[in-house]
Design a protein around this motif. Structure first.
Motif, mmCIF file in Angstrom:
data_model
loop_
_atom_site.group_PDB
_atom_site.id
_atom_site.type_symbol
_atom_site.label_atom_id
_atom_site.label_comp_id
_atom_site.label_asym_id
_atom_site.label_seq_id
_atom_site.Cartn_x
_atom_site.Cartn_y
_atom_site.Cartn_z
ATOM 1 N N ARG A 188 0.831 -1.202 0.000
ATOM 2 C CA ARG A 188 0.000 0.000 0.000
ATOM 3 C C ARG A 188 0.865 1.250 0.000
ATOM 4 O O ARG A 188 0.592 2.226 -0.691
ATOM 5 N N GLY A 233 2.256 1.673 -3.300
ATOM 6 C CA GLY A 233 1.192 2.080 -4.209
ATOM 7 C C GLY A 233 0.948 3.570 -4.171
ATOM 8 O O GLY A 233 0.697 4.203 -5.200
ATOM 9 N N LEU A 260 -3.471 -7.100 -0.521
ATOM 10 C CA LEU A 260 -4.222 -5.887 -0.217
ATOM 11 C C LEU A 260 -5.631 -6.227 0.245
ATOM 12 O O LEU A 260 -6.224 -7.219 -0.186
ATOM 13 N N PRO A 271 -0.784 -2.568 -5.921
ATOM 14 C CA PRO A 271 -2.016 -1.834 -6.241
ATOM 15 C C PRO A 271 -2.314 -1.775 -7.735
ATOM 16 O O PRO A 271 -3.484 -1.833 -8.138
ATOM 17 N N HIS A 304 -3.930 -4.908 -8.727
ATOM 18 C CA HIS A 304 -5.302 -4.969 -8.222
ATOM 19 C C HIS A 304 -6.255 -4.107 -9.040
ATOM 20 O O HIS A 304 -7.449 -4.391 -9.090
ATOM 21 N N GLU A 305 -5.758 -3.070 -9.685
ATOM 22 C CA GLU A 305 -6.619 -2.306 -10.591
ATOM 23 C C GLU A 305 -7.026 -3.156 -11.786
ATOM 24 O O GLU A 305 -8.173 -3.089 -12.252
#
Length: 258
Positions: A25, A28, A175, A234, A237-238
């Motif tokens: 995180r 990110g 995450l 991150p 994860h998008e």
């Protein structure tokens, strides 16, 4: 920072991998200002190239920020052609707008994976067979890479290393508390291994895997920990969020009570 442990350094008997969500995180936040998933902007580029009508975002949705040209990884132009098996459908069989949507997603996935995989892994390329299949090229070595985000109506158990067959296995928290498992297992009889991470995300089952180049006798060039580090980022994860909300693969269903 991506981990670079030797292949097989972890084993099923070792403690679980530490929680990766905090460092990921923080990284990110640093990266967010310079690299956001540019699906909306890429869709416009596809439309300009002749695929008019492509729409990746719902009506009224704000498009993600454009990826600065200076930070977008370079990749070979065009997909790798994979000859389908008899009767197998390919992306060429899709309507133009849907094929363009998936190609845009693949291009974004290539950029993210190229950035996140350990340096020296190889060049990531998309293929024209289906949206989940890519390949990594390193010299004359070719490794099949799968990024599958498959919608599912079945309950997916929290991954654990219990019952892992041979090889090595580790678990990690990604995450948002997502639990993941990664395994490195033998393939065939040539002494080579494949590495595979699996977990649930939203309403989907996710697989991120790299297979060996069996013909050359070379194992997949990533470790369990390296694959889980990719899966914790991150930017990755998008990609998952987009594919989970707008599925591009067939529904996963239980088979034989499984």
């Amino acid at each position: 920072m991506l981990l670079r442990h030797a292949m097989g350094a972890a084993s099923a008997g070792l403690p679980p991998l530490p929680d990766l969500s905090g460092p990921a995180r923080a990284e990110g936040r640093r990266r967010a200002g310079r690299r956001r998933l540019a699906l909306g902007a890429a869709a416009l580029a596809v439309a300009a190239a002749g695929a008019a009508g492509t729409r990746l975002l719902p009506e009224g949705s704000a498009a993600p920020a454009v990826v600065p040209a200076a930070t977008a990884p370079a990749a070979p132009v065009g997909p790798v052609h994979i000859e389908p098996a008899p009767g197998e459908e390919t992306m060429a069989d899709l309507p133009d707008d849907e094929r363009s949507r998936r190609e845009v997603f693949q291009n974004e996935a290539v950029g993210v994976l190229q950035e996140l995989l350990p340096q020296g892994t190889g060049t990531v390329r998309r293929t024209d067979l289906n949206v989940s299949r890519y390949q990594v090229e390193r010299g004359d070595r070719v490794f099949v890479l799968i990024l599958s985000v498959r919608p599912s109506t079945r309950s997916v158990a929290i991954p654990s290393c219990a019952g892992a067959k041979g090889g090595t296995c580790v678990t990690a928290t990604l995450l948002d508390g997502v639990k993941a498992r990664a395994t490195t297992e033998p393939v065939g009889s040539g002494g080579v291994t494949a590495t595979r991470a699996t977990f649930a995300y939203g309403r989907s089952e996710v697989t991120l895997s790299l297979s060996p180049d069996e013909s050359a006798g070379v194992s997949a060039p990533v470790t369990n920990e390296q694959l889980l580090t990719v899966a914790s980022d991150p930017a990755f994860h998008e990609l998952l969020r987009y594919a989970d909300e707008r599925p591009m693969e067939p529904l996963a269903t239980s088979v034989g009570g499984g």
